[in-house]
Design a protein around this motif. Sequence first.
Motif, PDB file in Angstrom:
ATOM      1  N   LEU A 145       0.821  -1.205   0.000  1.00 47.71           N
ATOM      2  CA  LEU A 145       0.000   0.000   0.000  1.00 47.71           C
ATOM      3  C   LEU A 145       0.857   1.259   0.000  1.00 47.71           C
ATOM      4  N   LEU A 146       1.953   1.230   0.744  1.00 50.27           N
ATOM      5  CA  LEU A 146       2.822   2.399   0.773  1.00 50.27           C
ATOM      6  C   LEU A 146       3.468   2.626  -0.592  1.00 50.27           C
ATOM      7  N   SER A 147       3.825   1.547  -1.281  1.00 52.65           N
ATOM      8  CA  SER A 147       4.373   1.683  -2.631  1.00 52.65           C
ATOM      9  C   SER A 147       3.370   2.330  -3.555  1.00 52.65           C
ATOM     10  N   ARG A 148       2.108   2.009  -3.351  1.00 49.63           N
ATOM     11  CA  ARG A 148       1.041   2.594  -4.157  1.00 49.63           C
ATOM     12  C   ARG A 148       0.949   4.098  -3.922  1.00 49.63           C
ATOM     13  N   VAL A 149       1.053   4.511  -2.668  1.00 47.41           N
ATOM     14  CA  VAL A 149       1.002   5.941  -2.342  1.00 47.41           C
ATOM     15  C   VAL A 149       2.176   6.677  -2.974  1.00 47.41           C
ATOM     16  N   MET A 150       3.368   6.057  -2.944  1.00 49.64           N
ATOM     17  CA  MET A 150       4.570   6.699  -3.467  1.00 49.64           C
ATOM     18  C   MET A 150       4.751   6.475  -4.960  1.00 49.64           C
ATOM     19  N   GLU A 151       3.822   5.718  -5.573  1.00 50.47           N
ATOM     20  CA  GLU A 151       3.863   5.438  -7.009  1.00 50.47           C
ATOM     21  C   GLU A 151       5.195   4.802  -7.426  1.00 50.47           C
ATOM     22  N   HIS A 296     -12.354   4.486  -9.537  1.00 47.95           N
ATOM     23  CA  HIS A 296     -11.337   4.424 -10.589  1.00 47.95           C
ATOM     24  C   HIS A 296      -9.954   4.818 -10.074  1.00 47.95           C
ATOM     25  N   LEU A 297      -9.907   5.623  -9.001  1.00 46.21           N
ATOM     26  CA  LEU A 297      -8.611   6.023  -8.452  1.00 46.21           C
ATOM     27  C   LEU A 297      -7.843   4.817  -7.910  1.00 46.21           C
ATOM     28  N   LEU A 298      -8.565   3.800  -7.490  1.00 47.20           N
ATOM     29  CA  LEU A 298      -7.913   2.601  -6.969  1.00 47.20           C
ATOM     30  C   LEU A 298      -7.108   1.881  -8.033  1.00 47.20           C
ATOM     31  N   PHE A 299      -7.643   1.865  -9.248  1.00 45.78           N
ATOM     32  CA  PHE A 299      -7.113   0.969 -10.264  1.00 45.78           C
ATOM     33  C   PHE A 299      -6.214   1.647 -11.287  1.00 45.78           C
ATOM     34  N   ASN A 300      -6.240   2.975 -11.367  1.00 44.13           N
ATOM     35  CA  ASN A 300      -5.397   3.665 -12.338  1.00 44.13           C
ATOM     36  C   ASN A 300      -3.920   3.381 -12.077  1.00 44.13           C
ATOM     37  N   ASP A 301      -3.241   2.813 -13.086  1.00 41.42           N
ATOM     38  CA  ASP A 301      -1.794   2.549 -13.011  1.00 41.42           C
ATOM     39  C   ASP A 301      -1.419   1.688 -11.807  1.00 41.42           C
ATOM     40  N   ALA A 302      -2.323   0.823 -11.370  1.00 39.93           N
ATOM     41  CA  ALA A 302      -2.041  -0.029 -10.210  1.00 39.93           C
ATOM     42  C   ALA A 302      -1.103  -1.166 -10.603  1.00 39.93           C
ATOM     43  N   SER A 303      -0.232  -1.555  -9.689  1.00 38.32           N
ATOM     44  CA  SER A 303       0.691  -2.670  -9.935  1.00 38.32           C
ATOM     45  C   SER A 303      -0.085  -3.984  -9.930  1.00 38.32           C
ATOM     46  N   LYS A 304       0.544  -5.016 -10.486  1.00 35.24           N
ATOM     47  CA  LYS A 304      -0.085  -6.331 -10.513  1.00 35.24           C
ATOM     48  C   LYS A 304      -0.355  -6.837  -9.103  1.00 35.24           C
ATOM     49  N   ALA A 305       0.606  -6.636  -8.205  1.00 34.01           N
ATOM     50  CA  ALA A 305       0.441  -7.093  -6.820  1.00 34.01           C
ATOM     51  C   ALA A 305      -0.731  -6.393  -6.154  1.00 34.01           C
ATOM     52  N   PHE A 306      -0.881  -5.100  -6.414  1.00 33.60           N
ATOM     53  CA  PHE A 306      -1.968  -4.331  -5.810  1.00 33.60           C
ATOM     54  C   PHE A 306      -3.322  -4.820  -6.319  1.00 33.60           C
ATOM     55  N   LEU A 307      -3.428  -5.039  -7.639  1.00 33.74           N
ATOM     56  CA  LEU A 307      -4.684  -5.504  -8.215  1.00 33.74           C
ATOM     57  C   LEU A 307      -5.045  -6.893  -7.701  1.00 33.74           C
TER      58      LEU A 307
END
Length: 574
Positions: A145-151, A296-307
């Motif tokens: 989740l933190l990786s997602r925040v930091m893109e 949609h904010l959840l899934f935009n440019d999300a990593s495979k692990a996140f999805l």
Amino acid sequence: MAMKSTADKVATIQKGYSLEGATIELGAAIVDGELHKDAPVRLPLAMMNRHGLVAGATGTGKTVTLHMMAEQLCAAGVPVFLADIKGDLSGLATAATGSEKLKARTDSIGQAWAGKTFPVEFLALGGDGNGIPVRATITSFGPILLSRVMELNDTQESSLQLVFHFADKNNLELIDLKDLRAVIQFLTSDEGKDELEDLGGLSKATAGVILRELVTLEAQGMEAFFGEPEFDTAELLRTAPDGRGVITCLELPTLQTKPMVFSTFLMWLLADLFEDLPEAGDLDKPKLVFFLDEAHLLFNDASKAFLEAITTTVRLIRSKGVGIFFVTQTPKDVPADVLGQLANRIQHALRAFTPEDAKALKAAVSTFPVSDYDLEETLTSAGIGEAVITVMNEKGAPTPVALTRLRAPESVMGPSTDELVKSTAAGSALLPKYGTAVDTISAYEKISGKSATSTGAAAPGQPPTPSTGVFVPNSPVPGTMDQAAVDADARRIEEEILGRPSIRPAPAPERARRAERTAPPAPQESGGGMVGDLAGALGGALGGGLKSMARSLGTQLGRELLRGVFGTSSRRRR
């Protein structure tokens, strides 16, 4: 094939929505352009943990729909969580005022309308708003989740997971951003370069990238969100003294500047609930219904692990009694694996002004069962406050598709006054627990050798403050633990991780002290005594390849290093 008459179409809807149990009333069906209040459209309360989708173009009434559903869930004793994107949902705390226009609408669909207020709890991320401050610790948030925040990209995300592993192994509590920054700075320093090499896949350059992203988060003011006291997600499951479910409304006044933080935080809430709640099976009503706006904010440019983690959470949290409704503009905003889990559909009007819009319209139509409607025409001509609906009935089958004029909310369709929101927050039972930030001794203080800033006693339910000291790699946990405490933790880990009652008897205080005085020296390679036994038991149960993990658990009793599907760590607060 003969064309159905209007009466036959109405009869199909009436039969399809004749439900026996408790329901959420959605509205009345529109067939062949005429409203039929004798054909009500409902959603079974017991099926709301089968998840759902509320979709539609901007301005078609999605927010009002979830507002109306939240009111009825509350009245049925079901707690609700809402993310207040536009500030409109705070109106749930204020009774609406009737009008001739409103009365004409409610009479036309057979709704017995009366203005009401509802029990609302206002929250704010890190105190950024008028509600109760909501915080999370870095270690609980986890690396994914933190990786997602930091893109971060996939490589950087994997590297961050190694940093978390290092912190776990060395008893470095990651509470806030300065803790994580201190650990990364240590690993990239001359003193920590050997530790960095031992981590293998973590390069100094990648660590530097992560460090720079942390600085960016601090510059955006995110240090207020990460910290203690951490919000206990069990607070979302409360009911009011009169039996109604509490509606938790999360204020998001600065969403536009921090959209990634908002969406990722909502998934942290779900992940924490997923880890903590027991299996519940099929219930008469859900324990909580969670409306996830701007999905949609959840899934935009999300990593495979996140999805993959989102898909797993959505698939499995149903059995724990939690329903999730994704709120977005078109079904194509939601990945197919997640969309396939959403049994309840409320589709507001879609626009088809561009070729891309036309594709989205066809995709939306294709997700509905065969119906008596021309859905392409219906979805582009539906008015504000109207939606095409199909839900799961009590037998688990989809109900007939019905264009529906939706019910009107009984509280204000707009914001409550700032004074009401502030007074509600000031009188909340949560304020003493979460109102004041607490800075305990953690990784930053251990590495730098500094004492934590005094902020008063920790809030009730928080873990005890660890003893101070300068960090030494691979050093034991600061402080000492008597044998009775070791035995208690050994029993707890056997029960929680092995999933069976512990065979270790609870010793009397005197027997525990005698055992401590007479205990033989611990074998070096096994972790020793009770710890060695526990490591052996875990190793045997989990397989030889996981014995090292078992030893790590055994030698760090009381620390939960097993992380959930998002890499989150469930630090028990209950």
